[in-house]
Every structure is written in structure tokens, then in C-alpha cells.
Design a protein around this motif. Structure first.
Motif, PDB file in Angstrom:
ATOM      1  N   VAL A   1     -53.019 -33.509 -17.871  1.00  0.00           N
ATOM      2  CA  VAL A   1     -51.756 -33.066 -17.280  1.00  0.00           C
ATOM      3  C   VAL A   1     -50.573 -33.490 -18.149  1.00  0.00           C
ATOM      4  CG1 VAL A   1     -50.213 -33.341 -15.288  1.00  0.00           C
ATOM      5  CG2 VAL A   1     -52.666 -33.038 -14.934  1.00  0.00           C
ATOM      6  N   TYR A   2     -50.630 -34.707 -18.688  1.00  0.00           N
ATOM      7  CA  TYR A   2     -49.533 -35.150 -19.572  1.00  0.00           C
ATOM      8  C   TYR A   2     -49.391 -34.222 -20.779  1.00  0.00           C
ATOM      9  CZ  TYR A   2     -46.985 -37.563 -23.195  1.00  0.00           C
ATOM     10  OH  TYR A   2     -46.103 -37.840 -24.201  1.00  0.00           O
ATOM     11  N   LEU A   3     -50.508 -33.912 -21.432  1.00  0.00           N
ATOM     12  CA  LEU A   3     -50.438 -33.056 -22.620  1.00  0.00           C
ATOM     13  C   LEU A   3     -49.886 -31.687 -22.274  1.00  0.00           C
ATOM     14  CD1 LEU A   3     -53.856 -34.050 -24.280  1.00  0.00           C
ATOM     15  CD2 LEU A   3     -51.552 -34.768 -24.967  1.00  0.00           C
ATOM     16  N   LEU A   4     -50.285 -31.154 -21.124  1.00  0.00           N
ATOM     17  CA  LEU A   4     -49.769 -29.838 -20.711  1.00  0.00           C
ATOM     18  C   LEU A   4     -48.268 -29.896 -20.416  1.00  0.00           C
ATOM     19  CD1 LEU A   4     -52.667 -28.650 -18.353  1.00  0.00           C
ATOM     20  CD2 LEU A   4     -52.169 -27.865 -20.690  1.00  0.00           C
ATOM     21  N   LEU A   5     -47.832 -30.959 -19.711  1.00  0.00           N
ATOM     22  CA  LEU A   5     -46.404 -31.094 -19.427  1.00  0.00           C
ATOM     23  C   LEU A   5     -45.594 -31.313 -20.709  1.00  0.00           C
ATOM     24  CD1 LEU A   5     -46.421 -33.365 -16.238  1.00  0.00           C
ATOM     25  CD2 LEU A   5     -45.762 -30.963 -16.372  1.00  0.00           C
ATOM     26  N   ASP A   6     -46.136 -32.083 -21.620  1.00  0.00           N
ATOM     27  CA  ASP A   6     -45.440 -32.363 -22.873  1.00  0.00           C
ATOM     28  C   ASP A   6     -45.225 -31.080 -23.658  1.00  0.00           C
ATOM     29  OD1 ASP A   6     -44.271 -34.213 -24.738  1.00  0.00           O
ATOM     30  OD2 ASP A   6     -46.032 -33.914 -25.997  1.00  0.00           O
ATOM     31  N   ILE A   7     -46.260 -30.235 -23.683  1.00  0.00           N
ATOM     32  CA  ILE A   7     -46.123 -28.951 -24.387  1.00  0.00           C
ATOM     33  C   ILE A   7     -45.109 -28.044 -23.681  1.00  0.00           C
ATOM     34  CG2 ILE A   7     -47.344 -26.825 -24.978  1.00  0.00           C
ATOM     35  CD1 ILE A   7     -49.862 -28.555 -25.342  1.00  0.00           C
ATOM     36  N   ALA A   8     -45.177 -28.007 -22.345  1.00  0.00           N
ATOM     37  CA  ALA A   8     -44.289 -27.124 -21.595  1.00  0.00           C
ATOM     38  C   ALA A   8     -42.833 -27.550 -21.709  1.00  0.00           C
ATOM     39  CB  ALA A   8     -44.714 -27.106 -20.114  1.00  0.00           C
ATOM     40  N   ILE A   9     -42.587 -28.874 -21.648  1.00  0.00           N
ATOM     41  CA  ILE A   9     -41.210 -29.374 -21.690  1.00  0.00           C
ATOM     42  C   ILE A   9     -40.639 -29.310 -23.094  1.00  0.00           C
ATOM     43  CG2 ILE A   9     -39.798 -31.432 -21.346  1.00  0.00           C
ATOM     44  CD1 ILE A   9     -41.626 -32.099 -18.983  1.00  0.00           C
ATOM     45  N   ALA A  10     -41.493 -29.584 -24.071  1.00  0.00           N
ATOM     46  CA  ALA A  10     -41.030 -29.534 -25.461  1.00  0.00           C
ATOM     47  C   ALA A  10     -40.644 -28.114 -25.839  1.00  0.00           C
ATOM     48  CB  ALA A  10     -42.118 -30.061 -26.392  1.00  0.00           C
TER      49      ALA A  10
END
Length: 477
Positions: free
Chosen positions: A468-477
Motif C-alpha cells: 500500500v505504501y508503494l502504491l500511495l507513493d507512486i500515486a502521490i508523487a
């Protein structure tokens, strides 16, 4: 509207309210929208804490038929919310400080994403566990979420592994302590009350003593959990409060027990009714203690998010704003009211058969274990303690039943079955199986399923949080 849709609709409205409270409560800034998202994730976590953990306190009382489930949900919701609001702000700043090292050196945005990922993952795991009726540790779920997201963000050096090791040790300590103490209390009640010829006379002596012990132990435990910004209890004061409330408990229970004994028969089932009022009081006090302690599992990450958004050097704030306490308190209360019955049924009914005496042993064991853990600084799980106490009472009953069967005279029919066991006929096999089934008073399959969910909670939460962190990091970046 279908029955299942109404609770989901109410829960969605609550999450929208959490977002509105955050929007009003935080100042303008570049990370404001992330804080609002974190508040929504906190509300989702609080809902699931209430839904899953209500069984710890109310499951035994409901299973013993001491209180209807609707009344149990109402009492738990009120007392959990009160505990979170009145005494919850003193414990919310420990989660991030103890799990993350200074080596992590996360930026504000990274820390916020870590905590949001942890909240979403832990809440989702609790949601799934509640759906299947499995009581799991909310502390282990959020700890696993923080660990998994932190490792994904900063590597293994970002996590304080010594703290994780201590938490892992509690996987075994918590249920063993709870079970051993509950079994000991149940054995003592058998010796002093239920195995006596004159059970009512014995109850008039010993039930007030047990109520006094319960009152004193709860007073000491709640004193140790008192919010520091109002009043902080020292060991001498805590002990004095315990003695005072023990005396008050005995003074109230003694005349009540004697009056009730006049209309009861000298039978175990009748004597068990004397334990019903103290059991309900114990369940309410456990709910208050749960709200004051486990609200940190929802608000701890939110405090870290607020600290990161304000670019302060500490990972958490010293005290929680009122709007955050409102999200945690009312989220837990609504989770109890909307989604609590499923896990209550598991703890109260499906593990072993409970009556008022056995459920009282579970509640008193939970209070003693939590007080001892608080005194020695052990981070134990209230879920593991409560469920372990149910196991302890059930396995003690099973042991005593097996012992009594071995010592009893064997009926003629049983002798015939034993003598004819060499003939492998279906009828004799069924008779033999039924004879041995009656010895098992704890459902093995349920024990195995609960144990399995305990073992996988932390690693499963960690693995999912990393994703979930990796997905959020990609989405927010």
C-alpha cells in the motif's frame, strides 16, 4: 434499504464527518489534504477497533446470558467512548516514537504516507478478521502496518526491531497469563463455593470477597491509566485507592448477596446468578479501560501525521486535539454498535460454554493480567488476554470432566461397548466416538483458527502495508 447496507451507509457518513473535522481542525498548508486523508484512515481504523475488540469485554457476558447483546453493545459503546475521550490522550504519542528509529529520517510527506498506509492496512485486516468472526490484536495489526510501510520507505534500519521482538514475545505471554489466572480463579470458586454442600452459605462469605477483589483491582488499574494532564497516580496512591474501593465493593456486595440468597435455591445454577451484576460492571470497566488504551492504535499514527505536517522535530504531539479524540472515541463506539455482534458470538459462544461464574473469572483475569502488565511495563494484547482466559476456563473444565469420568463407575452399557470394541462395526464406532466427544469442552477447530489469525496478523499487516505504501507513493508523487 437492505439490512447490511444501513451500517455501511452510517459508517461512510462517519468517515465523511472525520474528513470535515480534520478540515476544520487543521490550518492551511501544503500537506493539508494528506492530513485529511489520514483523518479518514484513522476513522476507518477506529471503526474496526470497535468492531473487533468489543468481544474482549462483552463476549463472555453475552455468552453467559448475563446481558442481552443489544444492551452489551450500548454499554460497550458508551464506556469505550468515555475512556477514549477522558483518558486516551496520554497514550497516543507512544506508537511512532517506539517503533521508528531516528535513522529513518523521513521527510514530512514520506512519514505521512507511511502512517496512512499503516492505518489503511491495519483497518482492512481488522475488517476482514471481523467479517470471519476472528478476534485479533488491533495493536499487532497497526504495529505490523507501521513496520511494513516504514521498511518499504526507509529500509530495515527504519524500524526499532527490539520493540518488535518484545511485542512478538507477548503473543505467547498474553494468552498464557490470561488463561492461567482465569483457571486459577475458577478452581478457587469451585473449592470455596460451587462444590460445597451448602452453596448459598459459602456464597454469602466468598462472593463479597470476590467483588471486593474486583473493585480494588479495577480501581488500581484505572488509576495507572489516569490522564497525566489531569492527575497522575503514584504507587502509594494507587495501592490506597485499591484498598478503599475493595472495602466499598465488599460493603455493597455483602448485604445484596445475603438478600438475594433468601430467594435462591441451593443449586449451582442459582448461585451463579449472584455473579451477574459484578460481571456486567466488570465488562463496563473493561470497556472504559479498552477505550483509554487502544484508541492509541488509531490516533498514534494520526499524531505522527499532524507532527509531520507541522514540521516539528518530534514524531508525535504531546497531547491530542479534541477533534482527533472525537474521531477515535466515536469511531470505536460506532464500530461496536454497527459491526460488533459477529466477534462477540465467537468469543462468547463458539469457544466453550460459559455461565456467569466462568465469565466473571474471564473478566477478573483480564483485569489482573492488564494491571500486572501495566505495573511491569509489558506491552500485552487485551484480545489475547481475554480470549486466553476463555481458553483457560474451558480447558480447566475439560480436565476436571475427564478426571471425573475416569474416577466414576463405568455403566453397564459402556462396559459392553468397551468389551466389544474388537468388533469393528459402525454402531460400536459411533458409540465409542460419542463417548469421547463428550470429554471435549473446548472446540479445537475454533482454537486452531484463532491461533492461526494471531500468528499471521503482524506479518500479514506488514506485507500488505509495504504494498500500500508503494502504491500511495507512486500515486502521490
Amino acid at each position: 434499504m437492505p439490512r447490511t447496507a444501513l451500517p455501511l451507509g452510517i459508517a461512510l457518513l462517519f468517515l465523511l464527518l472525520a474528513a470535515a473535522l480534520a478540515a476544520v481542525g487543521i490550518p492551511e498548508g501544503p500537506l493539508r489534504w494528506l492530513v485529511i486523508l489520514g483523518a479518514v484512515a484513522t476513522g476507518y481504523m477506529a471503526l474496526n477497533i470497535g468492531a473487533n475488540d468489543v468481544a474482549n469485554n462483552m463476549g463472555p457476558a453475552v455468552g453467559a446470558k448475563a446481558i442481552p447483546i443489544v444492551a452489551a453493545l450500548a454499554i460497550a459503546a458508551v464506556f469505550d467512548a468515555a475512556g477514549a475521550l477522558l483518558a486516551g490522550s496520554d497514550v497516543i504519542d507512544t506508537l511512532a516514537n517506539e517503533l521508528l528509529t531516528r535513522e529513518a529520517d523521513f521527510s514530512g510527506t514520506t512519514l505521512i504516507i507511511v502512517m496512512i498506509a499503516a492505518l489503511i492496512t491495519a483497518a482492512s485486516w481488522l475488517n476482514l478478521s471481523t467479517f470471519v468472526g476472528a478476534p485479533v490484536s488491533t495493536t499487532h495489526a497497526i504495529v505490523g502496518g507501521v513496520v511494513g510501510a516504514a521498511v518499504a520507505a526507509g529500509g530495515v534500519g527504519a524500524v526499532a526491531w527490539s520493540t518488535i521482538a518484545m511485542i512478538a514475545v507477548t503473543w505467547t505471554i498474553s494468552p498464557i497469563l490470561g488463561g492461567a489466572i482465569a483457571a486459577a480463579i475458577h478452581a478457587a470458586i469451585r473449592i470455596t463455593i460451587t462444590r460445597r454442600a451448602d452453596k448459598l452459605a459459602a456464597a454469602q462469605t466468598w462472593v463479597p470477597i470476590l467483588v471486593a477483589a474486583m473493585a480494588g483491582i479495577f480501581a488500581m488499574y484505572l488509576a495507572t491509566k489516569s490522564p497525566g494532564h489531569f492527575w497522575r497516580s503514584n504507587p502509594a496512591t494507587t495501592m490506597a485507592l485499591g484498598l478503599i474501593f475493595a472495602a466499598l465493593g465488599w460493603a455493597v456486595a455483602m448485604p445484596w448477596v445475603r438478600m438475594r440468597s433468601l430467594v435462591l435455591e441451593n443449586r449451582k445454577k442459582q448461585v451463579a446468578r449472584l455473579f451477574r451484576p459484578p460481571l456486567i460492571v466488570a465488562a463496563a470497566l473493561l470497556s472504559f479501560a479498552h477505550g483509554s488504551n487502544d484508541v492509541a492504535n488509531a490516533l498514534g499514527p494520526l499524531m505522527a501525521i499532524l507532527a509531520a505536517a507541522r514540521t516539528t522535530p518530534d514524531l508525535a504531539l504531546q497531547s491530542a486535539p479534541l477533534w482527533t479524540l472525537a474521531i477515535g472515541a466515536f469511531g470505536i463506539a460506532m464500530g461496536i454498535a454497527l459491526f460488533g455482534p459477529r466477534v462477540i458470538h465467537t468469543v462468547g459462544v463458539q469457544i466453550t460454554k460459559l455461565n456467569e461464574i466462568r465469565a466473571f473469572c474471564v473478566a477478573l483475569s483480564a483485569a489482573i493480567t492488564l494491571l500486572a502488565a501495566s505495573a511491569f511495563g509489558l506491552p500485552i494484547s487485551s484480545t489475547h488476554v481475554a480470549v486466553g482466559a476463555v481458553f483457560g476456563v474451558g480447558f480447566l473444565r475439560e480436565y476436571l470432566a475427564i478426571r471425573d469420568m475416569k474416577g466414576a463407575a463405568v455403566p453397564v452399557e459402556t462396559q459392553f461397548v468397551d468389551a466389544a470394541m474388537l468388533n469393528d462395526t459402525p454402531q460400536l464406532a459411533i458409540a465409542r466416538e460419542r463417548r469421547y466427544e463428550r470429554r471435549y469442552l473446548v472446540r479445537r477447530l475454533k482454537v486452531a483458527r484463532i491461533g492461526a489469525t494471531w500468528l499471521v496478523t503482524l506479518p500479514a499487516s506488514a506485507g500488505l502495508a509495504a504494498i500500500v505504501y508503494l502504491l500511495l507513493d507512486i500515486a502521490i508523487a
